[in-house]
Design an enzyme around this catalytic site. Structure first.
Site, PDB file in Angstrom:
ATOM      1  N   ASP A 150       0.821  -1.216   0.000  1.00 25.62           N
ATOM      2  CA  ASP A 150       0.000   0.000   0.000  1.00 25.62           C
ATOM      3  C   ASP A 150       0.851   1.261   0.000  1.00 25.62           C
ATOM      4  OD1 ASP A 150      -2.116  -1.678   0.036  1.00 25.62           O
ATOM      5  OD2 ASP A 150      -2.851  -1.138   2.015  1.00 25.62           O
ATOM      6  N   ASP A 337      -4.227   6.328 -24.882  1.00 30.19           N
ATOM      7  CA  ASP A 337      -4.716   7.533 -24.218  1.00 30.19           C
ATOM      8  C   ASP A 337      -4.490   8.776 -25.084  1.00 30.19           C
ATOM      9  OD1 ASP A 337      -5.625   8.866 -21.681  1.00 30.19           O
ATOM     10  OD2 ASP A 337      -3.629   9.764 -21.802  1.00 30.19           O
ATOM     11  N   GLU A 366      -8.304   6.662 -27.654  1.00 33.47           N
ATOM     12  CA  GLU A 366      -9.241   7.589 -27.027  1.00 33.47           C
ATOM     13  C   GLU A 366      -9.409   8.793 -27.950  1.00 33.47           C
ATOM     14  OE1 GLU A 366      -9.815  10.200 -22.934  1.00 33.47           O
ATOM     15  OE2 GLU A 366      -7.812   9.841 -23.741  1.00 33.47           O
TER      16      GLU A 366
END
Length: 622
Positions: A150, A337, A366
Site C-alpha cells: 500500500d 490515451d 481515445e
C-alpha cells in the site's frame, strides 16, 4: 567538545555523500532493460543513462555472439548515449556484457537477450474484437489484495486515505486476481486497467497517467511480478489483457524530464502553453497553422510534459517500450490515451511496428471528439483525405454523446431522442470497420451513466442492454453493474472504491448477499446478457439492421446465417404496440421469440405491447 564533534560529523557526512555519489554514478541504467532474440525486426536502440557516460562513448562495447553494434550516438546531454544494435537470426539467448565509462570510471553491466514467448507473436497478443466484452477498472479503486504494498518507502506520494477521492486507496493486481471469478461470471472476456507504470509523483498518483519510468511497473500495484501473475491468470481462463498506453506525455518527475537527453526531447514554449483541445484544427482545411501546432504540441496539463515524437530517439524509446510490454507480459491489445494529441504520423509508425511484430494485436484510441466525421478522421476510414490513419478503432464517444444518452434522456422528435442514436449509427459508412470501435456508457473521466440518466435504474438497464447488443466492442466501467454513480466534477467522484474490495468494508458488492435487490437486478441483467453474448454469433460478429424509430420505439436486429437477435427499445413514457409484420424481412421463418433476460416467450403472429422504459433482447426461433 561540541565543536569537535560537529566537525567530525560534517567530515564523515561529506565522505559518506562522496562515496554514495560515486557508487550511484556507477549505476548506469539501460532502456529497455532486456530484449529478445528472433524478433521480426532485428534492430534495437538502447538508451543508456548515467553520469557523463558520453565522455567514454568511443570505448563503449556490447559483447555477445550474434549482436553487432552499428552506431553509438552522443546526445545533447552527456549523461546519455543511444546505441544502435542488430541481432542476427538464430542468435541464442543469454547475457551480453556492456562495457562503458561512467563518471570517469569503467563500468560493466549485463544485458539479457531472452528467448521469445511460445508462438513468437502468434500464440499470444491475440487482439480484442467484437467477440469480446471488456471490463474497465482502476486498480487502486477495485480491490486491495496485498496490504504490504500500500505504501512503498522512497516514493513521493505516501498517502493512503480511502476517505479522500484524490489519495491512494491501496487497490492492486492481487485484488483483481481475487475477483476474476466475479468478472468471468459476468461474461467478461477482457480486462482493461488504467496505466500500470510507476507514477512517482508527489500527488494524484491513483490514476496512473503520469509515467515517471516506462520500464517500472507500479510497485504499489504489485510490480512486474504481480502484473505477470495477473496476465497469466487471465490467460489461463481464456481471458485477455489490454494495456493502457500513454505516448503523448509523461509525468513531470519522469527522469527524461528532470534530466533531458536532448534539447528537443519535449515540446517546450517560451511560456507554458496548454493544448487548445480542438481536434477540428487537424482536419480543418482553413485552420491556422499556429493554432494547429498548439493543439498537437501544447501540454495536456502542467504536470504532464508533452513528448516530441518527431525526435527519432523519443519515437524509438516509445515504440520499443510498447513492443517490450507485449513480449514481456503477454499483452493482447492496446487502448491509447489522448490519441488525438499525439503526432499522428508517429502513431501510424508505432501502430505498424506493433502489428508487424504481432499480426493479431489490436489497438483502439481515445478520441474524445464531437462528430462522427471527426472521430472517423482518427481511425481507418473511407474518407478521401491527405492523412490516412492506420488506427483500427476508437473509443466511440459518438454513440454515447449523440446516441444512447439522448435516446434515454430526450423526448422523441424528428432529430431528438432515440433518433439521434439511429442517426449516429447511420454514419458508420465513414469507418472502414465500425465493429472495431469500442462502445461504452461511461468511464473514469466522465459522469457515471446512472447519474447521467437521473439515477433511473430502468434507464440504466436499457443502456446496458443496448451496450451488449450494439455493433462494436462493448466496454463496461467497473461498478456500473451494481449501480455505482457519481458526477465528474471533480473526477474523483466517479473513481470510488468497489465496495467489498477491502477487508474492512461492511458491504461486499461482489456477492449476492451484499447487494440490494435493485443492485442485484441490474447485476443479473448484465450477467445474463454478458454470458448470452459469449455464445451468440449474431451479437459477437453478426450484422446490424436498424429500423426508423417511431414515437420513441426503436427496433434493430443483430443477425447472421446461424442466429437472429431482435432488440426492441421503448424510450417513451407509454407502452408501445409491437407490429411484428413491420419487420418481416428479418423475422421471416421465425414463429417465436425467447427473452434473453427472463422466461418470457412471445408469439410473432400475435399482438404484443412493450412497457415504457423497457428494452427486450429476443432470440428468434422457428
Amino acid at each position: 567538545m561540541i565543536k569537535k564533534t560537529r566537525f567530525w560529523y560534517i567530515v564523515l557526512t561529506a565522505i559518506f555523500f562522496f562515496l554514495f555519489k560515486s557508487a550511484h554514478a556507477r549505476q548506469a541504467s539501460v532502456y529497455p532493460g532486456n530484449w529478445w532474440v528472433d524478433m521480426k525486426n532485428p534492430n534495437l536502440q538502447l538508451m543508456l543513462h548515467g553520469d557523463n557516460i558520453a565522455a567514454g562513448a568511443s570505448s563503449f562495447k556490447l559483447i555477445f555472439p550474434g549482436v553487432t553494434v552499428n552506431k553509438v550516438h552522443k546526445a545533447d546531454n552527456p549523461n546519455y548515449l543511444f546505441v544502435d544494435v542488430t541481432i542476427a537470426p538464430n542468435t541464442r539467448p543469454g547475457n551480453a556484457i556492456i562495457k562503458l565509462v561512467e563518471g570517469g570510471k569503467p563500468v560493466t553491466k549485463t544485458f539479457g537477450f531472452k528467448a521469445r514467448r511460445p508462438g513468437k507473436g502468434t500464440d499470444f497478443a491475440q487482439g480484442v474484437t467484437s467477440a469480446d466484452f471488456i471490463y474497465f477498472l482502476m486498480p487502486d479503486r477495485f480491490s486491495n489484495g496485498d496490504e504490504s504494498n500500500d505504501r512503498i518507502a522512497g516514493l513521493k506520494d505516501q498517502t493512503l486515505n480511502r476517505d479522500s477521492i484524490y489519495h491512494r486507496h491501496g487497490g492492486d493486481f492481487k485484488g483483481i486476481i481475487n475477483h476474476l471469478d466475479y468478472l468471468q461470471g459476468l461474461g467478461v472476456t477482457t480486462l482493461w486497467m488504467t496505466p500500470v507504470y510507476i507514477n512517482d509523483m508527489p500527488e494524484r498518483t491513483e490514476h496512473g497517467y503520469a509515467f515517471t519510468d516506462h520500464y517500472t511497473i507500479e510497485p504499489r500495484f504489485g510490480g512486474a511480478e504481480g502484473y505477470q501473475k495477473l496476465s497469466d491468470e487471465l490467460h489461463k481462463r481464456g481471458m485477455k489483457l489490454i494495456q493502457d498506453a500513454v505516448y503523448n506525455h509523461v509525468g513531470l518527475e519522469h527522469f527524461t524530464v528532470k534530466d533531458k537527453p536532448t534539447k528537443d526531447w519535449l515540446h517546450e514554449w517560451p511560456t507554458f502553453t496548454q493544448t487548445n483541445y480542438k481536434d477540428q484544427l487537424l482536419m480543418d482545411p482553413y485552420a491556422s497553422p499556429e493554432q494547429k501546432k498548439i493543439m498537437s504540441d501544447g501540454w495536456f496539463v502542467k504536470q504532464m510534459p508533452d513528448l516530441n515524437q518527431a525526435n527519432p530517439f523519443v519515437a524509438n524509446y516509445l515504440i520499443q517500450n510498447a513492443i517490450w510490454a507485449v513480449e514481456e507480459f503477454g499483452v493482447d491489445g492496446w487502448r491509447i490515451d489522448t490519441y488525438i494529441y499525439n503526432d499522428l504520423e508517429f502513431m501510424n509508425r508505432c501502430n505498424k511496428a506493433l502489428t508487424d511484430e504481432y499480426p493479431n494485436i489490436t489497438m483502439f484510441g481515445e478520441t474524445w471528439v464531437h462528430g462522427t466525421a471527426n472521430q472517423a478522421f482518427f481511425v481507418q476510414n473511407n474518407l478521401d483525405i491527405p492523412f490516412k490513419s492506420n488506427l483500427q478503432g476508437a473509443t466511440d464517444f459518438q454513440t454515447l454523446f449523440y446516441g444512447i444518452v439522448p435516446a434515454l434522456n430526450e423526448k422523441f422528435g424528428w432529430t431528438e431522442g432515440v433518433n439521434k442514436l439511429y442517426q449516429t449509427l447511420s454514419n458508420d459508412f465513414l469507418y472502414k470497420d465500425a465493429m472495431r470501435n469500442v462502445v461504452f456508457l461511461d468511464n473514469h473521466d466522465m459522469t457515471r451513466f446512472l447519474s447521467q440518466v437521473g439515477d433511473d435504474a430502468d434507464k440504466l438497464k436499457m443502456g446496458i442492454s443496448w451496450l451488449l447488443t450494439s455493433r462494436g466492442i462493448p466496454q463496461l466501467y467497473y461498478g456500473t453493474e451494481i449501480l455505482m454513480k457519481g458526477v465528474s466534477n471533480p473526477d474523483g467522484w466517479v473513481r470510488l472504491d468497489f465496495k467489498g474490495g477491502w477487508k474492512e468494508d461492511k458491504q461486499n458488492k461482489f456477492t449476492k448477499v451484499g447487494r440490494t435487490s435493485q443492485e442485484d437486478d441490474v447485476y443479473e441483467l448484465t450477467r445474463k446478457l454478458g454470458n448470452f453474448r459469449k455464445n451468440s454469433t449474431a451479437l459477437k460478429t453478426g450484422q446490424l439492421m436498424q429500423y426508423l424509430p417511431q414515437d420513441g420505439l426503436y427496433v434493430y436486429f443483430r443477425y447472421d446465417d446461424k442466429q437472429t437477435v431482435m432488440c426492441i427499445m421503448n424510450t417513451s413514457d407509454k407502452e408501445q404496440k409491437i407490429e411484428w409484420t413491420k419487420y418481416t424481412e428479418r423475422t421471416k421463418g421465425f414463429t417465436k421469440a425467447l427473452s434473453v433476460t427472463s422466461d418470457q416467450q412471445f408469439n410473432l403472429n400475435g399482438p404484443q405491447t412493450i412497457p415504457p422504459k423497457k428494452m427486450w433482447v429476443l432470440d428468434l426461433r422457428p
